[in-house]
Design a protein around this motif. Sequence first.
Motif, PDB file in Angstrom:
ATOM      1  N   ASN A   1     101.539  32.075 108.489  1.00 49.61           N
ATOM      2  CA  ASN A   1     102.223  30.927 108.826  1.00 49.61           C
ATOM      3  C   ASN A   1     103.562  31.191 108.528  1.00 49.61           C
ATOM      4  OD1 ASN A   1     100.635  28.804 110.123  1.00 49.61           O
ATOM      5  ND2 ASN A   1      99.517  28.789 108.372  1.00 49.61           N
ATOM      6  N   GLN A   2     103.844  31.604 107.366  1.00 51.73           N
ATOM      7  CA  GLN A   2     105.201  31.608 106.852  1.00 51.73           C
ATOM      8  C   GLN A   2     105.447  33.125 106.531  1.00 51.73           C
ATOM      9  OE1 GLN A   2     105.574  28.977 103.240  1.00 51.73           O
ATOM     10  NE2 GLN A   2     107.200  28.262 104.386  1.00 51.73           N
TER      11      GLN A   2
ATOM     12  N   GLY B   1     118.225  23.519 104.677  1.00 55.32           N
ATOM     13  CA  GLY B   1     116.831  23.144 104.924  1.00 55.32           C
ATOM     14  C   GLY B   1     115.920  24.116 105.562  1.00 55.32           C
TER      15      GLY B   1
ATOM     16  N   VAL C   1     114.077  26.329 103.699  1.00 53.70           N
ATOM     17  CA  VAL C   1     112.969  26.810 102.927  1.00 53.70           C
ATOM     18  C   VAL C   1     112.457  25.825 101.758  1.00 53.70           C
ATOM     19  CG1 VAL C   1     113.585  29.492 103.078  1.00 53.70           C
ATOM     20  CG2 VAL C   1     114.255  27.953 101.055  1.00 53.70           C
ATOM     21  N   TYR C   2     111.312  25.709 101.420  1.00 54.86           N
ATOM     22  CA  TYR C   2     110.804  25.170 100.267  1.00 54.86           C
ATOM     23  C   TYR C   2     111.158  25.537  98.823  1.00 54.86           C
ATOM     24  CZ  TYR C   2     107.795  22.693  96.997  1.00 54.86           C
ATOM     25  OH  TYR C   2     107.339  21.986  96.065  1.00 54.86           O
TER      26      TYR C   2
ATOM     27  N   HIS D   1     110.358  13.355  97.060  1.00 55.72           N
ATOM     28  CA  HIS D   1     111.489  14.150  97.219  1.00 55.72           C
ATOM     29  C   HIS D   1     112.789  13.505  97.672  1.00 55.72           C
ATOM     30  CE1 HIS D   1     109.730  18.186  98.652  1.00 55.72           C
ATOM     31  NE2 HIS D   1     108.648  17.794  98.118  1.00 55.72           N
TER      32      HIS D   1
ATOM     33  N   SER E   1     114.741  18.666  85.678  1.00 55.39           N
ATOM     34  CA  SER E   1     113.749  17.543  86.102  1.00 55.39           C
ATOM     35  C   SER E   1     112.932  18.137  87.443  1.00 55.39           C
ATOM     36  CB  SER E   1     114.537  16.381  86.962  1.00 55.39           C
ATOM     37  OG  SER E   1     115.597  16.947  87.767  1.00 55.39           O
TER      38      SER E   1
ATOM     39  N   THR F   1     116.911  16.035 107.008  1.00 53.86           N
ATOM     40  CA  THR F   1     116.970  17.533 106.092  1.00 53.86           C
ATOM     41  C   THR F   1     115.578  17.561 105.188  1.00 53.86           C
ATOM     42  OG1 THR F   1     119.245  17.242 106.183  1.00 53.86           O
ATOM     43  CG2 THR F   1     118.218  18.898 104.650  1.00 53.86           C
ATOM     44  N   GLU F   2     115.397  16.568 104.399  1.00 57.05           N
ATOM     45  CA  GLU F   2     114.173  16.817 103.597  1.00 57.05           C
ATOM     46  C   GLU F   2     112.910  16.901 104.441  1.00 57.05           C
ATOM     47  OE1 GLU F   2     115.104  16.888 100.617  1.00 57.05           O
ATOM     48  OE2 GLU F   2     113.312  17.360  99.909  1.00 57.05           O
TER      49      GLU F   2
ATOM     50  N   GLU G   1     112.454  18.801 107.046  1.00 60.99           N
ATOM     51  CA  GLU G   1     112.407  20.351 107.203  1.00 60.99           C
ATOM     52  C   GLU G   1     111.850  20.931 105.917  1.00 60.99           C
ATOM     53  OE1 GLU G   1     112.714  21.620 110.029  1.00 60.99           O
ATOM     54  OE2 GLU G   1     112.691  19.466 110.937  1.00 60.99           O
ATOM     55  N   ILE G   2     112.200  20.759 105.025  1.00 58.23           N
ATOM     56  CA  ILE G   2     112.023  21.200 103.561  1.00 58.23           C
ATOM     57  C   ILE G   2     110.467  21.069 103.147  1.00 58.23           C
ATOM     58  CG2 ILE G   2     112.249  21.235 101.024  1.00 58.23           C
ATOM     59  CD1 ILE G   2     115.435  20.448 101.763  1.00 58.23           C
TER      60      ILE G   2
ATOM     61  N   GLN H   1     108.142  23.002 105.293  1.00 59.52           N
ATOM     62  CA  GLN H   1     107.953  24.481 104.723  1.00 59.52           C
ATOM     63  C   GLN H   1     106.872  24.300 103.747  1.00 59.52           C
ATOM     64  OE1 GLN H   1     109.503  27.356 105.873  1.00 59.52           O
ATOM     65  NE2 GLN H   1     110.217  26.037 107.489  1.00 59.52           N
ATOM     66  N   GLU H   2     107.011  23.515 103.043  1.00 59.89           N
ATOM     67  CA  GLU H   2     106.198  23.283 101.708  1.00 59.89           C
ATOM     68  C   GLU H   2     104.690  23.164 102.250  1.00 59.89           C
ATOM     69  OE1 GLU H   2     106.780  19.863  99.232  1.00 59.89           O
ATOM     70  OE2 GLU H   2     105.047  20.337  97.815  1.00 59.89           O
TER      71      GLU H   2
ATOM     72  N   LYS I   1     103.782  24.212 105.197  1.00 60.29           N
ATOM     73  CA  LYS I   1     103.209  25.681 105.962  1.00 60.29           C
ATOM     74  C   LYS I   1     102.891  26.764 104.525  1.00 60.29           C
ATOM     75  CE  LYS I   1     104.545  25.119 110.085  1.00 60.29           C
ATOM     76  NZ  LYS I   1     103.443  25.296 111.078  1.00 60.29           N
ATOM     77  N   MET I   2     103.292  26.594 103.538  1.00 62.16           N
ATOM     78  CA  MET I   2     103.149  27.353 102.255  1.00 62.16           C
ATOM     79  C   MET I   2     101.670  27.106 102.013  1.00 62.16           C
ATOM     80  SD  MET I   2     105.063  27.438  98.755  1.00 62.16           S
ATOM     81  CE  MET I   2     104.589  25.844  98.045  1.00 62.16           C
ATOM     82  N   TYR I   3     101.393  25.892 101.984  1.00 60.85           N
ATOM     83  CA  TYR I   3     100.079  25.412 101.309  1.00 60.85           C
ATOM     84  C   TYR I   3      99.049  25.968 102.488  1.00 60.85           C
ATOM     85  CZ  TYR I   3     102.072  22.331  98.037  1.00 60.85           C
ATOM     86  OH  TYR I   3     103.153  21.764  97.151  1.00 60.85           O
ATOM     87  N   GLN I   4      99.354  25.757 103.694  1.00 57.80           N
ATOM     88  CA  GLN I   4      98.626  26.261 104.812  1.00 57.80           C
ATOM     89  C   GLN I   4      98.226  27.564 104.811  1.00 57.80           C
ATOM     90  OE1 GLN I   4     100.674  24.552 108.196  1.00 57.80           O
ATOM     91  NE2 GLN I   4      99.243  22.765 108.089  1.00 57.80           N
ATOM     92  N   ASP I   5      98.990  28.273 104.178  1.00 56.73           N
ATOM     93  CA  ASP I   5      98.513  29.946 104.036  1.00 56.73           C
ATOM     94  C   ASP I   5      97.820  30.286 102.801  1.00 56.73           C
ATOM     95  OD1 ASP I   5      99.622  31.453 105.801  1.00 56.73           O
ATOM     96  OD2 ASP I   5     101.669  31.346 105.312  1.00 56.73           O
TER      97      ASP I   5
ATOM     98  N   PRO J   1      94.191  30.088 100.822  1.00 57.05           N
ATOM     99  CA  PRO J   1      92.847  29.881 101.023  1.00 57.05           C
ATOM    100  C   PRO J   1      92.214  28.468 100.279  1.00 57.05           C
ATOM    101  CG  PRO J   1      93.392  32.396 100.661  1.00 57.05           C
ATOM    102  CD  PRO J   1      94.478  31.540 100.260  1.00 57.05           C
TER     103      PRO J   1
ATOM    104  N   LYS K   1      92.097  33.846 105.611  1.00 54.78           N
ATOM    105  CA  LYS K   1      92.737  35.088 105.338  1.00 54.78           C
ATOM    106  C   LYS K   1      92.068  35.458 103.734  1.00 54.78           C
ATOM    107  CE  LYS K   1      96.716  35.173 108.153  1.00 54.78           C
ATOM    108  NZ  LYS K   1      96.917  33.654 108.176  1.00 54.78           N
TER     109      LYS K   1
END
Lengths: 402, 416
Positions: free
Chosen positions: A241-242, A285, A287-288, B61, B82, B124-125, B127-128, B131-132, B134-138, B140, B241
């Motif tokens: 995905n990324q 904005g 990337v995480y 956030h 923090s 803006t937040e 979009e961030i 991305q977070e 999408k990261m989790y969705q990768d 398993p 995957k």
Amino acid sequence: MTTATILKNDNFKTVSIGCFFKLPLTKENLSYLTLLSNYQQLGTQEYDNQQKLEAHADYLYAAKFETRPQIYGDTIIVRAEGNFIEPDLVTDESYNYTAIIKFFEEMVFRPNFKNQADYQLDLAKKQVKHDYDSFSEVASNKAYQLFFKEYYKDYPDFQNPIFGDLALIEQLTVSDLSSYYNQLTKAPATVIAHVKYPQKMASILENTVFEELDNSNFGQSNLKTKLGKVGCEIEFDYDYNQAQLVYGYQTKTDYQTPILGLVFSQILGGDEYSLLFQEVRQKAGLVYSVFSDYYFYNNLVMIQTSLLSDSITTASEIIEAQLDKMRHNNWSEDLLQTAKQQLISHRLILEEMPQFKVQSELIAQLRKIEKADFEKQVNAITKQQVVEFAQQLSQPMKVLVR
Amino acid sequence: MITNQYHEKVYQHTFSNGFELFYIEKRGFIQKFAGIMINYGGADQPGDFVLPAGTAHFLEHQLFAKPYGDITDKFEQYEGSSNAFTSYNETMYFASFTHQAYENIKTLVELVAKPYFTEKNVTTEREIILQELKMYQDMPDWQLNNRLMHLMYGNESLSQEVVGTEDALDNITAETLTTAYNHYYYSKNMKLIVVGDLDFNQLVSEIEEDVMQINDKSNMVSEEKSSKIELKSQMSKISGKVESPKFSIGIKFDEQDFSVKRPQLYIAMQIIMENLFGLSGQFYQNLQSKGLINGEIDFDINFNRQGDFAVISGSSENPEETVHKIVKQFYQASISNVEFEKQKRKLFGQEIRQLDDFESYGIEFIESVFDHEDYYQYYTDIQDFSFDDCVSLISEIKNKSVHQSVILFSQNNVDK
């Protein structure tokens, strides 16, 4: 001859003890040690299967023990470590330093190569494969693996810094492991403990095999690896995905301490105030997560991030622009001061973690250095030194995994 | 002030707006930890209106944004670092530091007391956070857990991903965040924990003015369990995957159905799960000898306002057979006296270690306050827990729980 260093524990509720062996980093050594460390977790002579071994650890109030190879540049340290709750926290008299050391000694020095050893070996091999698969399934780990595989293409010994060669591991027999283990125990070694009652621990260790180890050649001044390949871009397709983006920049090899590189990396991508975090995440904005790391023994600064494919070009430009800023002294003195304060603060907190004292003593013995005043060293770094560090970085190796 | 058998001293103060401070004294340490926990997380909904999935996490956030920039900069100015997290029923903001303790703690109070939401900073937040997500969705494990929660909780709030979905995130605006903030962020619905070596009286006086700026209102968050779903056991198969198939089994129960309070139920569940699925258990060894498990079996026990559940997960080349055996064994579980004593010692040893880790100590302590539990009593509860209590509770657990399972096959193998 005394091998053990025993440190006083004033604050913690656990005993930490480690027995460390030193070997050169080769693909063969790392492969043997990856398998052997898994093998030793599955049984000893007295507890000749995993169930018995784990049951005894449970009985010792969830004793933690682990053997694993860890790489320091061109050297492998086999870390056999135990962590136990201090005996004075429980009223059970049978639980004491003697019981702790007896179990730890069994773990390190009495591997089972006889009773159902083939079955134990088979389980160990499966465990290695499972760990490898689990690690590789995480996209950022896959990118990290691919980076090192490409970077050290000319030096196969350094190509897989975590598992070694799975094909070689698959071929090893019980006899191979047994012979290797016998050689391992003759390698330079040290023992370090952190306990509430050091004298009591010292008198118990006196009568054990820990005191018979040879630590005369444990320390060495230089642990650095060879230099890998830079100045190229490589892409891999994994249908994530990324996308995963990794940069590696080589540093000069003559830095004697990691302090300057740590300060540099802290400013570039160490924390939320860093240039990369502020510009790539907060302002753009895109990337995480984005961060940099300094690998002192590998002479390498790495940057790693995860992002959408359509952001790669923009993000790459912003990342490279931050390095240019650092090279051209186009960043603030305040940033340097914040980075120094944060490094020192992180270090002070780390020093109050139960495992830190043992780790810190290990590094001092391994590198034959005095435990330095970290705060003083960090505060001595100037902005000009950081700029010069940025200027001497090589062209990068850029790895993109989509 | 309370001192317990492990020589831990704890101080408490309630400010006039109802905000509570707890301080665990750790003399001789330089490091300090402070955290504010809000009694609101990703699964909570106000009741009289609905917030989009992911609102609590988005709020976590967005509260870092202030008119002068990101409040993280302020922590850094005071040599602190923090962070924050959102779980099903909690949001926690915390900081670790060594110096300028009062400034760091005051900044933490400011973080939760002074929201600054604009359409620009929310855009803006978003979009961030995407991305977070999408990261989790990768990952398993995320795919497995996401599917399992949907199976167990249908369309209820517990099945909603804490981070939200892409569609839900599109619907979160500055106005949404303000609504959620006003509903949940008030003085009696949050508590501050501080761990370290400080002067307690000075701490109280230093932060009083800041604490009094936190919104004060009287209505409290409901603690009613909302899950009504009647489950039929089923197995779901998905693909992803992975090198080897993975499985996840959810055991759903309701603590209100049991004859004991949460700590005893938790101890019993820990002991039986460890005895069945831990490395020293006979059942785990049988699975391993038959080649039915790769690596360890993980388990986790969760108590939430919306429902209680345990998750058992692992990897297997023959996941359907392994899941079948695990479920069967769970509902036939028993324990011997020797096994019970061994597991009790293990649990005690695991928990006592936590007292050395400021962050997890602080978080667990403040969670216990929200749960109306005495944190240190838990250690005594473990020691006092009897074999007969355990056997009786195991029987209750088996009779009062239902299960669901999910298998994640490698792509292209989902029909095997």
